[in-house]
Design an enzyme around this catalytic site. Structure first.
Site, PDB file in Angstrom:
ATOM      1  N   SER B 145       0.838  -1.200   0.000  1.00 57.82           N
ATOM      2  CA  SER B 145       0.000   0.000   0.000  1.00 57.82           C
ATOM      3  C   SER B 145       0.878   1.258   0.000  1.00 57.82           C
ATOM      4  CB  SER B 145      -0.934  -0.054   1.214  1.00 57.82           C
ATOM      5  OG  SER B 145      -1.913   0.936   1.148  1.00 57.82           O
ATOM      6  N   ASP B 309      -8.485  -6.939  -4.092  1.00 59.01           N
ATOM      7  CA  ASP B 309      -8.159  -5.577  -3.649  1.00 59.01           C
ATOM      8  C   ASP B 309      -8.877  -4.558  -4.538  1.00 59.01           C
ATOM      9  OD1 ASP B 309      -7.043  -3.171  -2.878  1.00 59.01           O
ATOM     10  OD2 ASP B 309      -4.965  -3.769  -3.249  1.00 59.01           O
ATOM     11  N   HIS B 342      -7.619  -5.422   0.040  1.00 59.63           N
ATOM     12  CA  HIS B 342      -6.382  -4.643   0.079  1.00 59.63           C
ATOM     13  C   HIS B 342      -5.444  -5.157   1.171  1.00 59.63           C
ATOM     14  CE1 HIS B 342      -3.784  -1.240  -0.502  1.00 59.63           C
ATOM     15  NE2 HIS B 342      -3.923  -0.855   0.740  1.00 59.63           N
TER      16      HIS B 342
END
Lengths: 362, 362
Positions: B145, B309, B342
């Site tokens: 991320s 995600d 995610h």
């Protein structure tokens, strides 16, 4: 174009799904066109979460109706041929009995004490409206999003009172993610310091910040990701037209602006109540099986989904279509491109308008 | 397992992207394993938005590190072989200089006056850390991320100081929708009555409600829709374990619980600052062309995306992969199923762990 807007009183009241009862209630109703002599041309339009009774044309405040692209003279839902009716849903904030109304028994605004209403309650109140208007049946009940849920529920609850239903950008029930998003919106409203447990009218304040945040989130779910990207991308907002100095990107500015405007007109308790109704609806009923709940349906279905809709994506319409087919319900399921994500149901493309028109005439 | 946690002072300060300057700053740094004699086995782990320096094992408060499934003895990132370093990012709330720290020039907490920091600033501060630790280069810089953005930025900003980078569940820049979601979260924090323009420490309060709402929204974006549906569906929360009487569904209860917990530990200004850094990052730099900004990269890329995600979907990793190929960068792009949306980058599946391990050893 003839628009008739009237507040209709129902002194007989309504027993609600929740077990609560409204001893009397009022519906703000708008209608277009004329009921024919044989009373076979009545159409009920059901509004979505933030809509109201004002569907088409300009009202006295010169506001254009929310479905003006679809409903009007010579439009897909042609008011030269059909008598079109829409009411502000019970619990709304545009004239029908709702949290802003005076509770007859306390002489104060209901506020946070307005009972929870359900999609099924709305359909029941619309059935009372049908009777009051002395119409034997709706030739068509139609709506997008939460309005589509009402159309579906009409076919289940009153099979002999509706000939056709249009279920657009909708689902037989909200998904876990839908519920989760709505809960975040509600949380932002409930935790606004001006919310006062829903009794803000008494305190002469409005939980504006909470409604604004809720609406900003809502907007993201209504637009398609691609559309947002094409429209705003990563463009910066120029300094002269920032609604707030905290804003960097155009998309932030847009959401701030939209949220602000909405927070000035929409009622916070209605926001909570409408989203709770949306979350709580399950067309499958107590059996949990949509196949079973559609057993008595006689209406024809037109189900329309939009590829760009990620709130109620096309697969959700397909679930309804499959259950309809399992019950030998005449049904058409169409998926359109739609540029506007979930909001696509609001806008008339040639294809979309033509499909609706043909279905009504069929 | 040897964990070393230390606060490292940088009296030389740092010029920031924003034009502001920190005259001095501190980084809270945690390290695992031993630097080998040739100094060729150092790995930098970069944390995501709500992470911190504590990556692996149990710290003195018995908290397990956020990437314990991947980093540890005999794990994918094996601290028996590698010397692994992670620092709490500048502007964070876990010990490094940030909004909660005392501003040396005013002797009060920075609060809302802590300068905006960027991904590039973080990488620059990590480069100063590399020098301070007297390590010639990182053999691997890795993160998921926002951490993946830092890894990518390392390859661009310091091509001769990093041999390999791992970019997981990340993107070269945030999408319009990503920015929009973050803005809703920030709005909910800023409008909390206890926010006081970021100077809540002075007022001895915490904008808990705002952080809570922000985190609830964040959670929805971190989880996959399918996972949420499988885990919670439309199950109702039983009355005895409701965190709030307003809650109907389990998923609401879960979000309420998670949001509440997070709001007790995370700093609101850091929330705003970290999301602003995430929104503002664009690896393409001023040219706007990722192809061009990767021209001087010498590091090898491992890019991993996860099908579930929807915050940084696999296509975002593919954009990096394509730009890497256009620059003859040795790169591998893998898309894994991932059960956790995610957040999948946090959890070790056999495949995921093996791919990381092989890439480091290659």
């Amino acid at each position: 174009m003839k628009i008739k807007t009237e507040l209709i009183n129902f002194p007989e009241g309504l027993d609600l799904d929740s077990g609560d009862r409204l001893d009397s209630f009022e519906l703000m109703v708008e209608s277009y066109g004329e009921l024919n002599e044989s009373k076979t041309n009545a159409i009920l339009v059901c509004h979505a979460f933030s809509g109201n009774h004002h569907v088409s044309g300009e009202n006295s405040e010169r506001e254009t109706g929310w479905w003006d692209e679809i409903v009007g003279p010579n439009k897909a839902i042609d008011i030269n041929k059909y008598y079109v009716v829409c009411c502000n849903n019970l619990g709304g904030c545009s004239g029908s009995s709702g949290p802003k109304s005076i509770n007859p028994s306390t002489k104060k605004a209901y506020g946070g004490n307005f009972p929870l209403v359900s999609v099924s309650d709305w359909v029941n109140s619309q059935k009372m409206l049908l009777d009051k208007l002395d119409i034997p049946f709706w030739s068509f009940v139609v709506g997008g999003s939460l309005g589509g849920m009402q159309a579906l529920q009409w076919s289940i609850a009153y099979p002999d009172k509706v000939k056709k239903v249009g279920i657009f950008a909708a689902a037989a029930r909200s998904s876990t993610q839908n519920i989760a998003m709505n809960e975040v919106a509600r949380e932002s409203i409930r935790k606004d310091q001006n919310f006062h447990n829903g009794n803000y009218i008494e305190h002469d304040v409005i939980p504006k910040n909470g409604i604004k945040t809720a609406r900003m989130l809502g907007h993201i779910t209504y637009l398609s990701e691609r559309h947002m990207d094409l429209r705003f991308g990563r463009k910066f907002q120029d300094d002269n037209s920032k609604v707030d100095h905290e804003v960097d990107f155009e998309v932030e500015n847009y959401l701030q602006y939209k949220g602000d405007k909405f927070s000035e007109i929409f009622d916070a308790n209605t926001y909570i109540l409408m989203t709770k109704a949306m979350d709580g609806y399950d067309a499958a009923g107590v059996s949990g099986k949509l196949d079973r709940s559609l057993k008595k349906v006689t209406a024809q279905f037109l189900i329309i989904g939009f590829y760009s809709d990620w709130l109620y994506p096309p697969e959700r319409g397909k679930e309804i279509q499959i259950a309809a087919m399992n019950n030998n319900i005449k049904s058409s399921y169409v998926v359109l491109e739609g540029e506007h994500g979930h909001d696509s149901f609001l806008f008339a493309s040639d294809k979309y308008a033509k499909i609706i028109e043909k279905f009504i005439q069929s």
